[in-house]
Design an enzyme around this catalytic site. Structure first.
Site, PDB file in Angstrom:
ATOM      1  CB  THR A  63      -2.410  -0.884  21.637  1.00  0.00           C
ATOM      2  OG1 THR A  63      -2.457   0.208  22.541  1.00  0.00           O
ATOM      3  CG2 THR A  63      -1.853  -2.122  22.339  1.00  0.00           C
ATOM      4  CG  HIS A  64      -5.352   2.047  19.854  1.00  0.00           C
ATOM      5  ND1 HIS A  64      -6.647   1.867  19.410  1.00  0.00           N
ATOM      6  CD2 HIS A  64      -5.271   1.401  21.043  1.00  0.00           C
ATOM      7  CE1 HIS A  64      -7.312   1.153  20.297  1.00  0.00           C
ATOM      8  NE2 HIS A  64      -6.498   0.842  21.292  1.00  0.00           N
ATOM      9  CE  LYS A  99      12.127   9.674  -0.413  1.00  0.00           C
ATOM     10  NZ  LYS A  99      11.183   9.554   0.677  1.00  0.00           N
ATOM     11  CG  ASN A 147     -14.640 -32.471 -18.580  1.00  0.00           C
ATOM     12  OD1 ASN A 147     -14.030 -31.659 -19.279  1.00  0.00           O
ATOM     13  ND2 ASN A 147     -15.919 -32.755 -18.787  1.00  0.00           N
ATOM     14  CB  SER A 203      -6.396 -22.048 -21.513  1.00  0.00           C
ATOM     15  OG  SER A 203      -6.344 -23.422 -21.850  1.00  0.00           O
ATOM     16  CD  GLU A 224       7.023   2.042  -0.235  1.00  0.00           C
ATOM     17  OE1 GLU A 224       6.441   3.074   0.099  1.00  0.00           O
ATOM     18  OE2 GLU A 224       7.987   2.047  -1.033  1.00  0.00           O
ATOM     19  CE1 TYR A 230     -13.628 -28.036 -17.092  1.00  0.00           C
ATOM     20  CE2 TYR A 230     -14.931 -27.821 -19.095  1.00  0.00           C
ATOM     21  CZ  TYR A 230     -13.812 -27.494 -18.346  1.00  0.00           C
ATOM     22  OH  TYR A 230     -12.878 -26.610 -18.845  1.00  0.00           O
ATOM     23  CG  ASN A 238      12.110   5.836  -1.259  1.00  0.00           C
ATOM     24  OD1 ASN A 238      12.143   6.548  -0.258  1.00  0.00           O
ATOM     25  ND2 ASN A 238      12.104   6.318  -2.491  1.00  0.00           N
ATOM     26  CD  GLN A 288      -9.677 -22.617 -21.006  1.00  0.00           C
ATOM     27  OE1 GLN A 288      -9.807 -23.722 -21.505  1.00  0.00           O
ATOM     28  NE2 GLN A 288      -9.703 -21.524 -21.734  1.00  0.00           N
ATOM     29  CE  LYS A 309      -6.306 -25.265 -15.882  1.00  0.00           C
ATOM     30  NZ  LYS A 309      -7.663 -24.724 -16.108  1.00  0.00           N
ATOM     31  CB  SER A 362      14.066   9.514  -4.888  1.00  0.00           C
ATOM     32  OG  SER A 362      13.646  10.643  -5.626  1.00  0.00           O
TER      33      SER A 362
END
Ligand code: ARG
Length: 468
Positions: free
Chosen positions: A162-163, A290, A117, A30, A297, A324, A292, A329, A332, A284
């Site tokens: 709203t909506h 463009k 541990n 790891s 995003e 344990y 963007n 492991q 993380k 683009s």
């Protein structure tokens, strides 16, 4: 063909006759992920060695050698001079093996009464507490940029939706302060998580605690922990603190995503409510015109990782028996991914907000569409004594009439309005103009510029308190 002799791990290989299979070794290593824990691992080992010395388990000269060695290792790692060896599995064994090389026999005593541990559980708590502090600071940075923009725009009116449909006029400052509120909750959630995380597992050893006379309270104090764990079995298997952090980061993540969604919508040519700085946009490769909102995003999209990481962690934990298990492991990888995303996104979003300029004219002109003050007209009737439901019905009819004529209700003559209710008089104009109606939302929490200014003042004080 005869199999190549595998090397046996020097730190746990006493009972083994053969080394680990190559695939098993690379599968279980790891180090690429947990080497990030090196600083807290060394911090933990130094404090632990000091306590071993207090308990007469190592003498002062051994302590000196260990400390010197650990500081040397810290320096080597920081200067990229440390040779990470995947066959030594993880950060703990890499550091210990190197310490044995530097400090000799003394180093072989450092693991007295300690297990990986309780070591990893301690390291992770130390590491995550520091990370939470960083995230809290970055949250303040973002909140500061929001406050500044809000302060500049307490009088800028825009349609509140709203909506995703035009609802009522609000101020741009009020909208930005809504984002501020979301982040304030994230801040306090993270503070709560940190409080519960502030418990030291060290001294739990592998599962049952330690026979050695280790002053756990003193050790906790040295490491800056508020409390010590009360049950060794729970202490080595508990990862609630990782789950809670992942959960808080996923809520923060969806907040960042929702903020970015609005930024993306507002910056579209159809809306044109805001202009984003070149710094946070890209072009683009085919369409020369463009610009963007890619960073917004990517934050919106990347927030999915915080949700996926939380799901990964919950799935990882759900069937684990005490205590344990090696499955742990993997915690993380998930939490580090959420942390990385969150820190970068908070910083980037602060940059986006700083460079974001409102198109005040467009926001304002849209406030004169969508029959935006219909509710105010109903409020007017209520103030003249009509029950709200009845007022709602009358205004509904007025709106239908205006829509048929393809005009806004504020464009109707008073005489026309009076056909729907004789109560309507000249004073109605104050209720139909969006710039006037926002002034009336003076209650705490309302959008009136005077009220938003008060909230900004409170928020500024709040940030100063948090930073002190
Ligand atoms: N690398 C391990 C982890 O992160 C350390 C603990 C290993 N303990 C063990 N008994 N194999 O969980």
């Amino acid at each position: 063909m005869a199999k190549k002799e595998k090397e046996i791990n020097p730190l746990w290989g006493g009972r083994f006759e053969s080394g680990t299979d190559d695939l098993a070794q690379s599968f279980s290593a790891s180090i690429d992920i947990d080497k990030r824990l090196f600083e807290v691992d060394i911090q933990g080992s130094i404090a632990y060695a000091e306590i071993l010395n207090v308990a007469n388990l190592i003498n002062s000269s051994e302590l000196k050698k260990i400390k010197k060695g650990l500081n040397k290792i810290l320096d080597e790692i920081k200067h990229d001079k440390f040779n990470w060896d995947p066959s030594l599995e993880d950060v703990h064994m890499n550091i210990e093996a190197r310490l044995v090389k530097i400090a000799g026999t003394a180093a072989k005593k450092i693991h007295t009464g300690r297990s990986r541990n309780d070591q990893v559980a301690t390291d992770l708590r130390l590491f995550l507490k520091n990370q939470i502090d960083e995230i809290l600071n970055l949250t303040i940075l973002l909140q500061k940029s929001l406050l500044k923009k809000a302060d500049e725009n307490t009088d800028t009116i825009m349609p509140g939706l709203t909506h995703l449909q035009i609802a009522q006029p609000v101020t741009f400052g009020h909208h930005l302060m809504a984002w501020f509120e979301m982040l304030s909750r994230d801040y306090s959630r993270l503070e709560d998580v940190k409080k519960r995380m502030d418990v030291m597992p060290l001294g739990s050893a592998a599962i049952s605690g330690t026979r050695f006379n280790i002053d756990r309270k003193f050790l906790a104090k040295k490491l800056g922990f508020e409390k010590i764990s009360r049950n060794s079995m729970d202490a080595v298997s508990d990862r609630d603190f990782v789950l809670e952090l992942a959960s808080s980061l996923s809520i923060l993540g969806i907040h960042l995503s929702r903020i970015c969604e609005e930024i993306i919508i507002w910056s579209s040519s159809q809306f044109s409510y805001i202009h984003l700085s070149d710094e946070v946009c890209t072009g683009s490769s085919i369409m020369p015109q463009k610009k963007n909102p890619d960073m917004a995003e990517l934050i919106r999209g990347g927030a999915s990782k915080t949700i996926a990481n939380l799901m990964g962690l919950l799935s990882l934990m759900k069937n684990l028996p005490l205590t344990y298990n090696r499955d742990l492991q993997d915690d993380k990888e998930y939490i580090f991914s959420s942390l990385d995303f969150t820190k970068d996104s908070l910083e980037l979003l602060s940059l986006i907000i700083e460079g974001m300029e409102p198109n005040i004219e467009k926001m304002k002109s849209d406030c004169f569409t969508g029959q935006i003050t219909a509710t105010d007209l109903a409020d007017y009737l209520v103030e003249k004594g009509i029950a709200f439901r009845k007022a709602h019905e009358i205004v509904g009819k007025i709106v239908a009439h205006a829509e048929k004529k393809k005009v806004q209700i504020f464009e109707l003559e008073i005489s026309e309005l009076r056909k729907f209710s004789k109560i309507i008089n000249e004073d109605i104009t104050n209720y139909l103009n969006p710039q006037k109606t926002i002034l009336s939302r003076q209650q705490v929490g309302g959008t009136a510029p005077s009220q938003v200014k008060k909230e900004i003042k409170i928020a500024k004080k709040e940030l100063i308190r948090k930073q002190s």
